[in-house]
Motif scaffolding. Structure first.
Motif, mmCIF file in Angstrom:
data_model
loop_
_atom_site.group_PDB
_atom_site.id
_atom_site.type_symbol
_atom_site.label_atom_id
_atom_site.label_comp_id
_atom_site.label_asym_id
_atom_site.label_seq_id
_atom_site.Cartn_x
_atom_site.Cartn_y
_atom_site.Cartn_z
ATOM 1 N N ASP A 228 0.820 -1.217 0.000
ATOM 2 C CA ASP A 228 0.000 0.000 0.000
ATOM 3 C C ASP A 228 0.853 1.266 0.000
ATOM 4 O O ASP A 228 0.333 2.373 0.091
ATOM 5 C CB ASP A 228 -0.928 -0.001 1.226
ATOM 6 N N GLY A 229 2.183 1.092 -0.047
ATOM 7 C CA GLY A 229 3.055 2.262 -0.066
ATOM 8 C C GLY A 229 3.488 2.734 1.311
ATOM 9 O O GLY A 229 4.344 3.604 1.426
ATOM 10 N N GLN A 230 2.914 2.149 2.376
ATOM 11 C CA GLN A 230 3.374 2.504 3.728
ATOM 12 C C GLN A 230 4.828 2.079 3.875
ATOM 13 O O GLN A 230 5.256 1.074 3.302
ATOM 14 C CB GLN A 230 2.554 1.757 4.781
ATOM 15 N N ALA A 231 5.556 2.844 4.704
ATOM 16 C CA ALA A 231 7.001 2.618 4.813
ATOM 17 C C ALA A 231 7.341 1.179 5.209
ATOM 18 O O ALA A 231 8.318 0.612 4.766
ATOM 19 C CB ALA A 231 7.606 3.587 5.813
ATOM 20 N N LYS A 232 6.525 0.589 6.049
ATOM 21 C CA LYS A 232 6.872 -0.727 6.574
ATOM 22 C C LYS A 232 5.882 -1.802 6.141
ATOM 23 O O LYS A 232 4.674 -1.594 6.149
ATOM 24 C CB LYS A 232 6.915 -0.645 8.108
ATOM 25 N N MET A 233 6.450 -2.946 5.756
ATOM 26 C CA MET A 233 5.607 -4.100 5.471
ATOM 27 C C MET A 233 5.398 -4.816 6.792
ATOM 28 O O MET A 233 6.355 -5.114 7.503
ATOM 29 C CB MET A 233 6.303 -5.022 4.475
ATOM 30 N N GLY A 234 4.144 -5.065 7.145
ATOM 31 C CA GLY A 234 3.920 -5.686 8.442
ATOM 32 C C GLY A 234 2.678 -6.540 8.453
ATOM 33 O O GLY A 234 1.702 -6.245 7.767
ATOM 34 N N LYS A 235 2.747 -7.597 9.261
ATOM 35 C CA LYS A 235 1.599 -8.497 9.319
ATOM 36 C C LYS A 235 0.365 -7.789 9.882
ATOM 37 O O LYS A 235 -0.751 -8.011 9.445
ATOM 38 C CB LYS A 235 1.925 -9.747 10.115
ATOM 39 N N SER A 236 0.596 -6.851 10.823
ATOM 40 C CA SER A 236 -0.560 -6.178 11.423
ATOM 41 C C SER A 236 -1.113 -5.108 10.490
ATOM 42 O O SER A 236 -2.189 -4.567 10.720
ATOM 43 C CB SER A 236 -0.162 -5.570 12.763
ATOM 44 N N LEU A 237 -0.386 -4.781 9.433
ATOM 45 C CA LEU A 237 -0.832 -3.712 8.539
ATOM 46 C C LEU A 237 -1.569 -4.245 7.304
ATOM 47 O O LEU A 237 -2.024 -3.467 6.477
ATOM 48 C CB LEU A 237 0.387 -2.877 8.094
ATOM 49 N N SER A 238 -1.682 -5.559 7.172
ATOM 50 C CA SER A 238 -2.319 -6.211 6.002
ATOM 51 C C SER A 238 -1.758 -5.685 4.684
ATOM 52 O O SER A 238 -2.518 -5.399 3.769
ATOM 53 C CB SER A 238 -3.840 -6.018 5.975
ATOM 54 N N ASN A 239 -0.484 -5.500 4.606
ATOM 55 C CA ASN A 239 0.100 -4.980 3.368
ATOM 56 C C ASN A 239 1.325 -5.781 2.952
ATOM 57 O O ASN A 239 2.248 -5.246 2.345
ATOM 58 C CB ASN A 239 0.454 -3.495 3.532
ATOM 59 N N SER B 159 0.313 -17.931 -2.538
ATOM 60 C CA SER B 159 0.236 -18.611 -3.835
ATOM 61 C C SER B 159 0.560 -17.618 -4.954
ATOM 62 O O SER B 159 0.490 -16.398 -4.751
ATOM 63 C CB SER B 159 -1.180 -19.149 -4.053
ATOM 64 N N ALA B 160 0.896 -18.149 -6.135
ATOM 65 C CA ALA B 160 1.227 -17.302 -7.278
ATOM 66 C C ALA B 160 0.062 -16.360 -7.600
ATOM 67 O O ALA B 160 0.245 -15.178 -7.896
ATOM 68 C CB ALA B 160 1.563 -18.161 -8.491
ATOM 69 N N ASP B 161 -1.136 -16.905 -7.490
ATOM 70 C CA ASP B 161 -2.328 -16.125 -7.790
ATOM 71 C C ASP B 161 -2.491 -14.956 -6.821
ATOM 72 O O ASP B 161 -2.781 -13.829 -7.219
ATOM 73 C CB ASP B 161 -3.534 -17.078 -7.706
ATOM 74 N N SER B 162 -2.273 -15.245 -5.568
ATOM 75 C CA SER B 162 -2.425 -14.210 -4.562
ATOM 76 C C SER B 162 -1.335 -13.133 -4.715
ATOM 77 O O SER B 162 -1.612 -11.931 -4.570
ATOM 78 C CB SER B 162 -2.415 -14.881 -3.183
ATOM 79 N N VAL B 163 -0.127 -13.532 -5.056
ATOM 80 C CA VAL B 163 0.937 -12.552 -5.288
ATOM 81 C C VAL B 163 0.556 -11.654 -6.468
ATOM 82 O O VAL B 163 0.669 -10.430 -6.404
ATOM 83 C CB VAL B 163 2.297 -13.254 -5.569
ATOM 84 N N HIS B 164 0.056 -12.292 -7.529
ATOM 85 C CA HIS B 164 -0.338 -11.518 -8.702
ATOM 86 C C HIS B 164 -1.397 -10.471 -8.335
ATOM 87 O O HIS B 164 -1.277 -9.299 -8.700
ATOM 88 C CB HIS B 164 -0.854 -12.454 -9.802
ATOM 89 N N LYS B 165 -2.398 -10.902 -7.609
ATOM 90 C CA LYS B 165 -3.472 -9.961 -7.213
ATOM 91 C C LYS B 165 -2.916 -8.822 -6.377
ATOM 92 O O LYS B 165 -3.276 -7.656 -6.569
ATOM 93 C CB LYS B 165 -4.548 -10.697 -6.417
ATOM 94 N N LYS B 166 -2.044 -9.150 -5.440
ATOM 95 C CA LYS B 166 -1.486 -8.111 -4.574
ATOM 96 C C LYS B 166 -0.668 -7.114 -5.398
ATOM 97 O O LYS B 166 -0.751 -5.902 -5.178
ATOM 98 C CB LYS B 166 -0.613 -8.736 -3.480
ATOM 99 N N VAL B 167 0.106 -7.622 -6.328
ATOM 100 C CA VAL B 167 0.939 -6.724 -7.132
ATOM 101 C C VAL B 167 0.056 -5.831 -8.007
ATOM 102 O O VAL B 167 0.310 -4.627 -8.130
ATOM 103 C CB VAL B 167 1.956 -7.515 -7.997
ATOM 104 N N MET B 168 -0.995 -6.409 -8.593
ATOM 105 C CA MET B 168 -1.862 -5.604 -9.459
ATOM 106 C C MET B 168 -2.582 -4.494 -8.673
ATOM 107 O O MET B 168 -3.005 -3.500 -9.253
ATOM 108 C CB MET B 168 -2.883 -6.490 -10.200
ATOM 109 N N ASN B 169 -2.700 -4.675 -7.362
ATOM 110 C CA ASN B 169 -3.328 -3.640 -6.531
ATOM 111 C C ASN B 169 -2.334 -2.714 -5.851
ATOM 112 O O ASN B 169 -2.695 -1.914 -4.991
ATOM 113 C CB ASN B 169 -4.171 -4.300 -5.438
ATOM 114 N N MET B 170 -1.088 -2.833 -6.234
ATOM 115 C CA MET B 170 -0.044 -2.075 -5.546
ATOM 116 C C MET B 170 -0.154 -0.573 -5.747
ATOM 117 O O MET B 170 -0.600 -0.101 -6.781
ATOM 118 C CB MET B 170 1.309 -2.547 -6.083
ATOM 119 N N TYR B 171 0.328 0.128 -4.743
ATOM 120 C CA TYR B 171 0.368 1.587 -4.783
ATOM 121 C C TYR B 171 1.483 2.039 -5.717
ATOM 122 O O TYR B 171 2.612 1.578 -5.612
ATOM 123 C CB TYR B 171 0.623 2.096 -3.357
#
Ligand code: TRP
Length: 333
Positions: free
Chosen positions: A194-205, A212-224
């Motif tokens: 989401d563009g927040q400075a830190k990647m964190g489990k509590s931040l859902s980002n 899975s490959a599918d989930s990575v793809h979806k996350k990347v396509m929604n990237m900030y």
């Protein structure tokens, strides 16, 4: 003679590990295990300091973290992986250290201060949480480590440890070496999707190593990316653009990446194109990690047995340290 460094590093088992962990510490551990004597701590006791009401969550994540370690290539035969709560000598040493540090100093520790604010503890902060840097000093010194890989936000922890060691040395004599922090060089921090400075489990980002490959793809396509880059033809910004921040770390082709950046800044390169590229790169990076995880998925008890055995070995070293400490403190009867 050049002696091997003794490295202590570790994680709180409170979530699955993500690619930010890989860049920040896991890759470094895979490298360090060949050149140093490496100890990797599963900090379950420390995890309880901010999970008082969730002990089952901490327990459940121990095996998850072990599988993450295995999947990235941490060698369970080479690195000494151990579970904190199975080494009571750490807690014993921490109690001794508590006499060497003031409550005010702990309250002023920048890492603790930030965490107290982030977690909204305020005046309700527990003694257990406040003392966790002392516990951490015990984690490090119980194996007599002299090199501790940390993120830049954890440097105050090493300072705190060194102050405790100095105080110990001044009163009881030289037993422990000063500890050297090791901060990974090449940009050790990955922003969240989401563009927040830190990647964190509590931040859902986060992008998890086990996604899975599918989930990575979806996350990347929604990237900030760049919020002002609305049309393909618009000039875009590379700085602060999450997709480029990731490409900087993962793209194997530096020339192509430089060209893409130039094109993006001029205008004429769409977000979808760079996202597709990143999605492919991340998935080919994660594929061997997924395969190693699949290998171990049905061998969880083997993995755990192995760690229980290496914990026993580490405990022998911890007991030796405690003998030496007790001798210094006139506690041998
Ligand atoms: N604090 C670390 C974390 O939050 C885990 C940890 C505990 C650690 N003791 C340590 C790291 C000692 C380095 C050295 O994940």
């Amino acid at each position: 003679m050049h002696e091997k460094k003794i490295v202590l590093t570790g994680d709180r088992p409170t979530g699955k590990l993500h690619i930010g962990h890989y860049v920040g510490s896991l890759k470094q551990r895979v490298d360090l295990q060949r050149t140093t004597d490496q100890y990797i701590l599963i900090a379950d006791m420390q995890a309880l300091t901010d999970n008082i009401h969730n002990p089952e969550k901490v327990k459940a994540h121990v095996i998850e973290v072990l599988m993450d370690y295995y999947s990235v290539g941490i060698d369970f035969e080479v690195s000494n992986i151990f579970i904190q709560s199975l080494i009571p000598e750490i807690a014993e040493l921490a109690v001794i250290y508590l006499n060497l540090v003031t409550v005010n100093r702990l309250k002023r520790n920048p890492t603790i201060k930030t965490e107290i604010a982030q977690k909204g503890f305020g005046e309700a902060v527990t003694a257990g949480f406040l003392m966790y840097p002392v516990h951490q000093a015990a984690d490090i010194t119980i194996v007599r480590a002299n090199l501790v890989p940390v993120g830049s936000d954890q440097i105050p922890m090493i300072e705190q440890t060194n102050e405790i060691i100095e105080k110990f040395t001044a009163i009881y004599g030289p037993l422990f070496e000063r500890v050297e922090p090791l901060v990974p060089s090449r940009g050790n921090r990955l922003p969240g999707i989401d563009g927040q400075a830190k990647m964190g489990k509590s931040l859902s980002n986060a992008i998890y190593l086990s996604d899975s490959a599918d989930s990575v793809h979806k996350k990347v396509m929604n990237m900030y990316t760049d919020p002002n880059h609305l049309h393909v033809a618009d000039p875009g910004t590379v700085e602060g653009n999450t997709v480029f921040a990731y490409l900087d770390l993962f793209d194997p082709n530096a020339n192509e990446l430089a060209n893409l950046k130039e094109q993006y800044q001029k205008g004429g390169l769409g977000d979808v194109t760079i996202k597709k590229r990143l999605s492919e790169i991340l998935n080919s990076f994660l594929e061997p990690i997924r395969l190693k995880r699949a290998e171990i998925e049905h061998e969880k008890s083997w993995l755990m047995e192995h760690v229980l055995q290496s914990t026993k070995n580490v405990r022998i070293r911890a007991q030796e340290t405690m003998e030496l400490v007790k001798k210094c403190l006139h506690l041998l009867y």
